[in-house]
Design a protein around this motif. Sequence first.
Motif, PDB file in Angstrom:
ATOM      1  N   GLU A 172       6.740  12.197   2.020  1.00  0.00           N
ATOM      2  CA  GLU A 172       8.094  11.853   2.456  1.00  0.00           C
ATOM      3  C   GLU A 172       8.069  10.868   3.619  1.00  0.00           C
ATOM      4  OE1 GLU A 172      10.953  12.679   1.118  1.00  0.00           O
ATOM      5  OE2 GLU A 172       9.932  13.745  -0.501  1.00  0.00           O
ATOM      6  N   VAL A 173       7.041  10.998   4.480  1.00  0.00           N
ATOM      7  CA  VAL A 173       6.937  10.107   5.641  1.00  0.00           C
ATOM      8  C   VAL A 173       6.696   8.679   5.180  1.00  0.00           C
ATOM      9  CG1 VAL A 173       5.656   9.612   7.760  1.00  0.00           C
ATOM     10  CG2 VAL A 173       6.063  11.985   7.074  1.00  0.00           C
ATOM     11  N   PHE A 174       5.858   8.502   4.114  1.00  0.00           N
ATOM     12  CA  PHE A 174       5.608   7.168   3.590  1.00  0.00           C
ATOM     13  C   PHE A 174       6.919   6.483   3.156  1.00  0.00           C
ATOM     14  CE2 PHE A 174       1.169   8.814   2.385  1.00  0.00           C
ATOM     15  CZ  PHE A 174       0.640   8.364   3.576  1.00  0.00           C
ATOM     16  N   LEU A 175       7.784   7.282   2.504  1.00  0.00           N
ATOM     17  CA  LEU A 175       9.080   6.738   2.080  1.00  0.00           C
ATOM     18  C   LEU A 175       9.925   6.325   3.283  1.00  0.00           C
ATOM     19  CD1 LEU A 175      10.018   9.210  -0.820  1.00  0.00           C
ATOM     20  CD2 LEU A 175       9.412   6.792  -1.029  1.00  0.00           C
ATOM     21  N   THR A 180      -8.410   4.012  -3.040  1.00  0.00           N
ATOM     22  CA  THR A 180      -7.973   4.452  -4.381  1.00  0.00           C
ATOM     23  C   THR A 180      -6.690   3.754  -4.840  1.00  0.00           C
ATOM     24  OG1 THR A 180      -6.634   6.278  -3.486  1.00  0.00           O
ATOM     25  CG2 THR A 180      -8.977   6.716  -3.934  1.00  0.00           C
ATOM     26  N   LEU A 181      -6.196   2.832  -4.032  1.00  0.00           N
ATOM     27  CA  LEU A 181      -4.877   2.247  -4.359  1.00  0.00           C
ATOM     28  C   LEU A 181      -4.983   0.997  -5.213  1.00  0.00           C
ATOM     29  CD1 LEU A 181      -3.009   2.670  -0.932  1.00  0.00           C
ATOM     30  CD2 LEU A 181      -3.029   4.200  -2.928  1.00  0.00           C
ATOM     31  N   GLY A 182      -6.195   0.575  -5.506  1.00  0.00           N
ATOM     32  CA  GLY A 182      -6.362  -0.569  -6.397  1.00  0.00           C
ATOM     33  C   GLY A 182      -6.021  -1.899  -5.777  1.00  0.00           C
ATOM     34  N   LEU A 183      -6.142  -1.992  -4.450  1.00  0.00           N
ATOM     35  CA  LEU A 183      -5.855  -3.256  -3.789  1.00  0.00           C
ATOM     36  C   LEU A 183      -7.059  -4.180  -3.884  1.00  0.00           C
ATOM     37  CD1 LEU A 183      -4.141  -1.918  -0.523  1.00  0.00           C
ATOM     38  CD2 LEU A 183      -3.010  -2.900  -2.529  1.00  0.00           C
ATOM     39  N   LYS A 184      -6.816  -5.448  -3.916  1.00  0.00           N
ATOM     40  CA  LYS A 184      -7.916  -6.415  -3.893  1.00  0.00           C
ATOM     41  C   LYS A 184      -8.638  -6.298  -2.551  1.00  0.00           C
ATOM     42  CE  LYS A 184      -5.782  -9.706  -7.058  1.00  0.00           C
ATOM     43  NZ  LYS A 184      -5.292 -11.084  -7.246  1.00  0.00           N
ATOM     44  N   ARG A 233      -1.134  12.057  -9.391  1.00  0.00           N
ATOM     45  CA  ARG A 233      -2.517  11.591  -9.430  1.00  0.00           C
ATOM     46  C   ARG A 233      -3.256  11.977  -8.152  1.00  0.00           C
ATOM     47  NH1 ARG A 233      -2.483   5.413 -11.391  1.00  0.00           N
ATOM     48  NH2 ARG A 233      -4.742   5.769 -11.216  1.00  0.00           N
ATOM     49  N   ILE A 234      -2.476  12.004  -7.049  1.00  0.00           N
ATOM     50  CA  ILE A 234      -3.053  12.468  -5.785  1.00  0.00           C
ATOM     51  C   ILE A 234      -2.042  13.368  -5.101  1.00  0.00           C
ATOM     52  CG2 ILE A 234      -4.558  10.462  -5.413  1.00  0.00           C
ATOM     53  CD1 ILE A 234      -2.466   9.320  -3.565  1.00  0.00           C
ATOM     54  N   SER A 235      -2.546  14.217  -4.224  1.00  0.00           N
ATOM     55  CA  SER A 235      -1.683  15.119  -3.464  1.00  0.00           C
ATOM     56  C   SER A 235      -1.634  14.627  -2.023  1.00  0.00           C
ATOM     57  CB  SER A 235      -2.237  16.553  -3.521  1.00  0.00           C
ATOM     58  OG  SER A 235      -1.434  17.397  -2.741  1.00  0.00           O
ATOM     59  N   LEU A 236      -0.423  14.355  -1.530  1.00  0.00           N
ATOM     60  CA  LEU A 236      -0.238  13.780  -0.200  1.00  0.00           C
ATOM     61  C   LEU A 236       0.431  14.768   0.742  1.00  0.00           C
ATOM     62  CD1 LEU A 236       1.056  10.218  -1.164  1.00  0.00           C
ATOM     63  CD2 LEU A 236      -1.253  10.850  -0.450  1.00  0.00           C
ATOM     64  N   GLU A 237      -0.038  14.782   1.961  1.00  0.00           N
ATOM     65  CA  GLU A 237       0.591  15.617   2.988  1.00  0.00           C
ATOM     66  C   GLU A 237       1.831  14.924   3.571  1.00  0.00           C
ATOM     67  OE1 GLU A 237      -0.445  17.552   7.372  1.00  0.00           O
ATOM     68  OE2 GLU A 237      -2.028  16.583   6.182  1.00  0.00           O
ATOM     69  N   HIS A 238       1.806  13.570   3.611  1.00  0.00           N
ATOM     70  CA  HIS A 238       2.887  12.812   4.249  1.00  0.00           C
ATOM     71  C   HIS A 238       3.648  11.954   3.237  1.00  0.00           C
ATOM     72  CE1 HIS A 238      -0.033  13.622   7.533  1.00  0.00           C
ATOM     73  NE2 HIS A 238       1.071  13.732   8.286  1.00  0.00           N
ATOM     74  N   ALA A 269       0.836  -1.210   0.000  1.00  0.00           N
ATOM     75  CA  ALA A 269       0.000   0.000   0.000  1.00  0.00           C
ATOM     76  C   ALA A 269       0.863   1.249   0.000  1.00  0.00           C
ATOM     77  CB  ALA A 269      -0.909  -0.011   1.220  1.00  0.00           C
ATOM     78  N   LEU A 270       1.919   1.239   0.792  1.00  0.00           N
ATOM     79  CA  LEU A 270       2.829   2.402   0.846  1.00  0.00           C
ATOM     80  C   LEU A 270       3.505   2.601  -0.505  1.00  0.00           C
ATOM     81  CD1 LEU A 270       4.478   1.830   4.360  1.00  0.00           C
ATOM     82  CD2 LEU A 270       2.948   3.719   3.713  1.00  0.00           C
ATOM     83  N   GLY A 271       3.883   1.515  -1.158  1.00  0.00           N
ATOM     84  CA  GLY A 271       4.524   1.626  -2.468  1.00  0.00           C
ATOM     85  C   GLY A 271       3.603   2.245  -3.482  1.00  0.00           C
ATOM     86  N   ARG A 272       2.317   1.833  -3.456  1.00  0.00           N
ATOM     87  CA  ARG A 272       1.365   2.362  -4.446  1.00  0.00           C
ATOM     88  C   ARG A 272       1.027   3.818  -4.188  1.00  0.00           C
ATOM     89  NH1 ARG A 272      -2.979  -2.293  -6.295  1.00  0.00           N
ATOM     90  NH2 ARG A 272      -1.398  -3.807  -7.027  1.00  0.00           N
ATOM     91  N   ILE A 273       0.880   4.185  -2.915  1.00  0.00           N
ATOM     92  CA  ILE A 273       0.498   5.572  -2.638  1.00  0.00           C
ATOM     93  C   ILE A 273       1.629   6.543  -2.967  1.00  0.00           C
ATOM     94  CG2 ILE A 273       1.216   5.702  -0.200  1.00  0.00           C
ATOM     95  CD1 ILE A 273      -1.440   7.164   0.332  1.00  0.00           C
TER      96      ILE A 273
END
Length: 424
Positions: free
Chosen positions: A279-282, A309-313, A272-277, A260-264
């Motif tokens: 750098e934190v995900f990385l 929105t991440l397309g996970l099953k 495609r999306i604007s994230l606040e965190h 999930a972290l890789g996809r976001i």
Amino acid sequence: MNWLRKIFSGSGSEAGESLRLEDVISWLEDKETSAGWEKSLSEIYRHLEDQAKELSQDVSRLASAEPDPSTPPKLLRAGLAARGEVVKQMESLEEKIDPPRKMDLQSASEHHWALVKGLERTVTTFGRAQRYVAAIFPKSLESINSDLGQISRTLVELEEMIGKRRKLSEEIWYSKELAEELGKGLVAIDSLKKKVAGEEALIGSTAARLRDHEERIRNLAASELGRRTEELKKSLEEKKREKIQTEEELRSLISPLTKALGRITKQSSSDRISLEHGEVFLQLMNNPAHVSDNEIAGSLEELRAHLATLGLKDRKKEKVLDHIDQLIGKRSLELARSRHFSLAEEIKSLEGQLKESSKEALQLKDTISQDKKALIKLEAALEQSRKDLLMLEERMGSKQSELVERLTRIAGKEMSLILPEKSG
């Protein structure tokens, strides 16, 4: 140098003469001047002068002799012509018999060579003409033949004397060279012996210092400070193991979120999306221990909000959602990160304490290491110096042997050589 002195001191037989090395040059010079060369040479030259006078008288008698009137004219003409040639050759030979002014070896050798060559030419010419001269002046020819024979025998004596003198001069020259080389070699041997002694002393002092340092470090290890240092080492190792375990715990907590972290983060990089965190995900994927508590909570909420929105099953999405809820509810990441931070601080503190308590031991170990390296270099240098000394002693032993042999030949009796005491 006792072994050299023993070899060449004439042990086992009485030496004809003992000679100190420092007296060899003057002894050789005395031998050169007292060899009776000039006296012997003067005696030979006197004989040559007497023989030259006899030859001159006989040649004069030949030149003035009257032939027998009954001699056939043809023979008479040939004989008189031959007599003129003989007289000319004999007069040329007489000039070469005159001794040189100098009485040295080179002048004597040059005079002898010129006289021998002159005699050879004279005999060759005389040999062609003597048949005619003998037919007319037999007695004169017989006297001249006798004179030439005496001169030839004297030249043989002169050649022998020149040969002996040359051999003596060569022996003396080589002996002087050997004496000078041996003197310098003995000085070099003394210098090398002092060097070896100095290197041995330095090795001894270095080895003693090394043993002292090793004893000090053993005593230090057995002291209260040494025991405290060992306890700090054990505690530090334990904390490092705990820290590693905490890092593994953090990775295991993040592992279910990796996809999930890789996809976001991928969607964020493609706008495609604007994230606040973002750098934190990385950081959560790569180094979760460095993420703060606030950033952990906020990033997990943001990931939860965008999970659909991440397309996970569905099944995967449910598992991720459940794991996020557990992380948020139990604050598992924050607690693990806190333990990691505390352990890092403890490790830092222990490392500081260990550095201080190990300071003296580390200094001693560094000194011991340097002493061991110095000892290896010193031992290598000493080994080379000993090899150099042995080679030099063998070379000087050979030169001394040769010098004694030459001195014995010069003296005509057994000689022995006394080396300077400082070389003993």
